[in-house]
Design a protein around this motif. Structure first.
Motif, PDB file in Angstrom:
ATOM      1  N   ALA A 159       0.832  -1.208   0.000  1.00 28.10           N
ATOM      2  CA  ALA A 159       0.000   0.000   0.000  1.00 28.10           C
ATOM      3  C   ALA A 159       0.865   1.255   0.000  1.00 28.10           C
ATOM      4  O   ALA A 159       0.615   2.198  -0.757  1.00 28.10           O
ATOM      5  CB  ALA A 159      -0.937  -0.007   1.209  1.00 28.10           C
ATOM      6  N   SER A 160       1.897   1.268   0.828  1.00 21.90           N
ATOM      7  CA  SER A 160       2.781   2.433   0.891  1.00 21.90           C
ATOM      8  C   SER A 160       3.557   2.597  -0.413  1.00 21.90           C
ATOM      9  O   SER A 160       3.647   3.698  -0.965  1.00 21.90           O
ATOM     10  CB  SER A 160       3.755   2.276   2.067  1.00 21.90           C
ATOM     11  N   ALA A 161       4.101   1.501  -0.934  1.00 27.09           N
ATOM     12  CA  ALA A 161       4.845   1.570  -2.198  1.00 27.09           C
ATOM     13  C   ALA A 161       3.931   1.993  -3.341  1.00 27.09           C
ATOM     14  O   ALA A 161       4.346   2.747  -4.221  1.00 27.09           O
ATOM     15  CB  ALA A 161       5.492   0.220  -2.500  1.00 27.09           C
ATOM     16  N   SER A 162       2.681   1.541  -3.320  1.00 27.49           N
ATOM     17  CA  SER A 162       1.715   1.932  -4.351  1.00 27.49           C
ATOM     18  C   SER A 162       1.489   3.428  -4.358  1.00 27.49           C
ATOM     19  O   SER A 162       1.455   4.062  -5.415  1.00 27.49           O
ATOM     20  CB  SER A 162       0.373   1.227  -4.123  1.00 27.49           C
ATOM     21  N   ALA A 163       1.320   3.986  -3.170  1.00 34.40           N
ATOM     22  CA  ALA A 163       1.094   5.429  -3.069  1.00 34.40           C
ATOM     23  C   ALA A 163       2.307   6.204  -3.581  1.00 34.40           C
ATOM     24  O   ALA A 163       2.158   7.176  -4.331  1.00 34.40           O
ATOM     25  CB  ALA A 163       0.771   5.810  -1.630  1.00 34.40           C
ATOM     26  N   TYR A 164       3.503   5.770  -3.190  1.00 35.65           N
ATOM     27  CA  TYR A 164       4.708   6.442  -3.673  1.00 35.65           C
ATOM     28  C   TYR A 164       4.850   6.288  -5.189  1.00 35.65           C
ATOM     29  O   TYR A 164       5.186   7.246  -5.889  1.00 35.65           O
ATOM     30  CB  TYR A 164       5.964   5.904  -2.980  1.00 35.65           C
ATOM     31  N   PHE A 165       4.590   5.086  -5.700  1.00 34.17           N
ATOM     32  CA  PHE A 165       4.745   4.843  -7.130  1.00 34.17           C
ATOM     33  C   PHE A 165       3.763   5.687  -7.943  1.00 34.17           C
ATOM     34  O   PHE A 165       4.128   6.262  -8.965  1.00 34.17           O
ATOM     35  CB  PHE A 165       4.575   3.356  -7.434  1.00 34.17           C
ATOM     36  N   ALA A 166       2.544   5.782  -7.472  1.00 34.31           N
ATOM     37  CA  ALA A 166       1.556   6.621  -8.159  1.00 34.31           C
ATOM     38  C   ALA A 166       2.019   8.074  -8.176  1.00 34.31           C
ATOM     39  O   ALA A 166       1.918   8.762  -9.201  1.00 34.31           O
ATOM     40  CB  ALA A 166       0.196   6.494  -7.485  1.00 34.31           C
ATOM     41  N   GLN A 167       2.541   8.547  -7.049  1.00 32.77           N
ATOM     42  CA  GLN A 167       3.008   9.928  -6.980  1.00 32.77           C
ATOM     43  C   GLN A 167       4.234  10.137  -7.862  1.00 32.77           C
ATOM     44  O   GLN A 167       4.309  11.114  -8.609  1.00 32.77           O
ATOM     45  CB  GLN A 167       3.338  10.302  -5.532  1.00 32.77           C
ATOM     46  N   ILE A 168       5.181   9.210  -7.802  1.00 34.66           N
ATOM     47  CA  ILE A 168       6.419   9.337  -8.561  1.00 34.66           C
ATOM     48  C   ILE A 168       6.159   9.316 -10.060  1.00 34.66           C
ATOM     49  O   ILE A 168       6.836  10.012 -10.828  1.00 34.66           O
ATOM     50  CB  ILE A 168       7.413   8.224  -8.143  1.00 34.66           C
ATOM     51  N   THR A 169       5.180   8.539 -10.494  1.00 29.61           N
ATOM     52  CA  THR A 169       4.894   8.443 -11.929  1.00 29.61           C
ATOM     53  C   THR A 169       3.885   9.484 -12.386  1.00 29.61           C
ATOM     54  O   THR A 169       3.423   9.448 -13.523  1.00 29.61           O
ATOM     55  CB  THR A 169       4.399   7.029 -12.309  1.00 29.61           C
ATOM     56  N   GLY A 170       3.528  10.407 -11.527  1.00 32.38           N
ATOM     57  CA  GLY A 170       2.607  11.467 -11.900  1.00 32.38           C
ATOM     58  C   GLY A 170       1.228  10.941 -12.276  1.00 32.38           C
ATOM     59  O   GLY A 170       0.545  11.534 -13.096  1.00 32.38           O
ATOM     60  N   GLY A 171       0.840   9.812 -11.697  1.00 32.71           N
ATOM     61  CA  GLY A 171      -0.472   9.237 -11.965  1.00 32.71           C
ATOM     62  C   GLY A 171      -0.525   8.333 -13.184  1.00 32.71           C
ATOM     63  O   GLY A 171      -1.576   7.767 -13.490  1.00 32.71           O
ATOM     64  N   GLU A 172       0.599   8.188 -13.893  1.00 35.51           N
ATOM     65  CA  GLU A 172       0.617   7.270 -15.034  1.00 35.51           C
ATOM     66  C   GLU A 172       0.293   5.849 -14.563  1.00 35.51           C
ATOM     67  O   GLU A 172      -0.365   5.093 -15.254  1.00 35.51           O
ATOM     68  CB  GLU A 172       1.982   7.296 -15.717  1.00 35.51           C
ATOM     69  N   PHE A 173       0.792   5.516 -13.389  1.00 33.95           N
ATOM     70  CA  PHE A 173       0.429   4.267 -12.733  1.00 33.95           C
ATOM     71  C   PHE A 173      -0.371   4.637 -11.494  1.00 33.95           C
ATOM     72  O   PHE A 173      -0.022   5.583 -10.792  1.00 33.95           O
ATOM     73  CB  PHE A 173       1.671   3.471 -12.322  1.00 33.95           C
ATOM     74  N   GLU A 174      -1.436   3.892 -11.233  1.00 34.68           N
ATOM     75  CA  GLU A 174      -2.229   4.192 -10.039  1.00 34.68           C
ATOM     76  C   GLU A 174      -1.765   3.401  -8.835  1.00 34.68           C
ATOM     77  O   GLU A 174      -2.230   3.649  -7.728  1.00 34.68           O
ATOM     78  CB  GLU A 174      -3.717   3.972 -10.306  1.00 34.68           C
ATOM     79  N   GLY A 175      -0.832   2.475  -9.041  1.00 34.42           N
ATOM     80  CA  GLY A 175      -0.286   1.739  -7.914  1.00 34.42           C
ATOM     81  C   GLY A 175       0.335   0.430  -8.334  1.00 34.42           C
ATOM     82  O   GLY A 175       0.634   0.206  -9.507  1.00 34.42           O
ATOM     83  N   LEU A 176       0.513  -0.432  -7.344  1.00 33.93           N
ATOM     84  CA  LEU A 176       1.140  -1.730  -7.525  1.00 33.93           C
ATOM     85  C   LEU A 176       0.193  -2.815  -7.042  1.00 33.93           C
ATOM     86  O   LEU A 176      -0.594  -2.587  -6.120  1.00 33.93           O
ATOM     87  CB  LEU A 176       2.443  -1.799  -6.718  1.00 33.93           C
ATOM     88  N   VAL A 177       0.304  -3.977  -7.627  1.00 33.21           N
ATOM     89  CA  VAL A 177      -0.520  -5.122  -7.223  1.00 33.21           C
ATOM     90  C   VAL A 177       0.352  -6.371  -7.207  1.00 33.21           C
ATOM     91  O   VAL A 177       1.367  -6.447  -7.901  1.00 33.21           O
ATOM     92  CB  VAL A 177      -1.720  -5.352  -8.169  1.00 33.21           C
ATOM     93  N   ASN A 178      -0.059  -7.348  -6.400  1.00 31.97           N
ATOM     94  CA  ASN A 178       0.566  -8.665  -6.468  1.00 31.97           C
ATOM     95  C   ASN A 178       0.184  -9.272  -7.801  1.00 31.97           C
ATOM     96  O   ASN A 178      -0.976  -9.273  -8.189  1.00 31.97           O
ATOM     97  CB  ASN A 178       0.059  -9.563  -5.337  1.00 31.97           C
ATOM     98  N   ASP A 179       1.165  -9.777  -8.505  1.00 35.20           N
ATOM     99  CA  ASP A 179       0.923 -10.389  -9.807  1.00 35.20           C
ATOM    100  C   ASP A 179       1.336 -11.853  -9.712  1.00 35.20           C
ATOM    101  O   ASP A 179       2.497 -12.183  -9.888  1.00 35.20           O
ATOM    102  CB  ASP A 179       1.730  -9.663 -10.883  1.00 35.20           C
TER     103      ASP A 179
END
Length: 159
Positions: free
Chosen positions: A27-47
């Motif tokens: 959840a924390s990494a998802s929030a950072y990733f969404a912010q870092i990518t400027g919303g291009e990615f909305e987050g991360l998921v288990n794949d």
């Protein structure tokens, strides 16, 4: 029949354990990733579509992008998001470590660099962040992203 039921119950127990233990980090990494990518990615998921479990980026709109399909710069930003999330979890446990980054923005354009600076500023509210770079223009990108008060620049003498 008993074996299949036991296997299904064990599989569900493992899935729930993974969700509980990985949820805060993801959840924390998802929030950072969404912010870092400027919303291009909305987050991360288990794949877990493949035999080995991994994470994937979820684009705005829902498409999953495996790490291997991301550009080098986006992968670097994903790893930064994971590091920040891990350090944030350590901080919650009472271990406050500084973040020291060296040329972490080499593969980022100015827009993405500004997003990274905003994420680092967010992280810095609870700790210290130091970014080394020989790209002077990034000082202005940082000031534009987080404001003059959020950036301290120290120029090291060239020798």
């Amino acid at each position: 029949m008993r074996t299949r039921l036991a296997h299904a119950l064990l599989g569900e127990a493992v899935r729930r354990f993974k969700e509980r233990s990985q949820a805060p980090m993801l959840a924390s990494a998802s929030a950072y990733f969404a912010q870092i990518t400027g919303g291009e990615f909305e987050g991360l998921v288990n794949d877990d579509r493949e035999s080995a479990q991994a994470i994937a980026g979820r684009r705005a709109g829902g498409a999953l992008v495996p790490i291997e399909a991301m550009s080098e710069g986006t992968r670097d930003q994903l790893y930064l998001a994971l590091r920040l999330a891990a350090l944030e979890l350590q901080r919650e446990r009472g271990v406050d470590l500084p973040v020291i980054l060296d040329d972490v923005l080499m593969a980022a354009d100015d827009e993405r660099a500004a997003c990274v600076f905003r994420a680092l500023s967010r992280f810095a509210h609870g700790g210290q962040v130091i970014v080394f770079s020989h790209h002077r223009h990034l000082c202005e990108v940082a000031r534009g992203a987080v404001g003059e008060a959020g950036v301290g620049v120290v120029e090291l003498q060239r020798g």
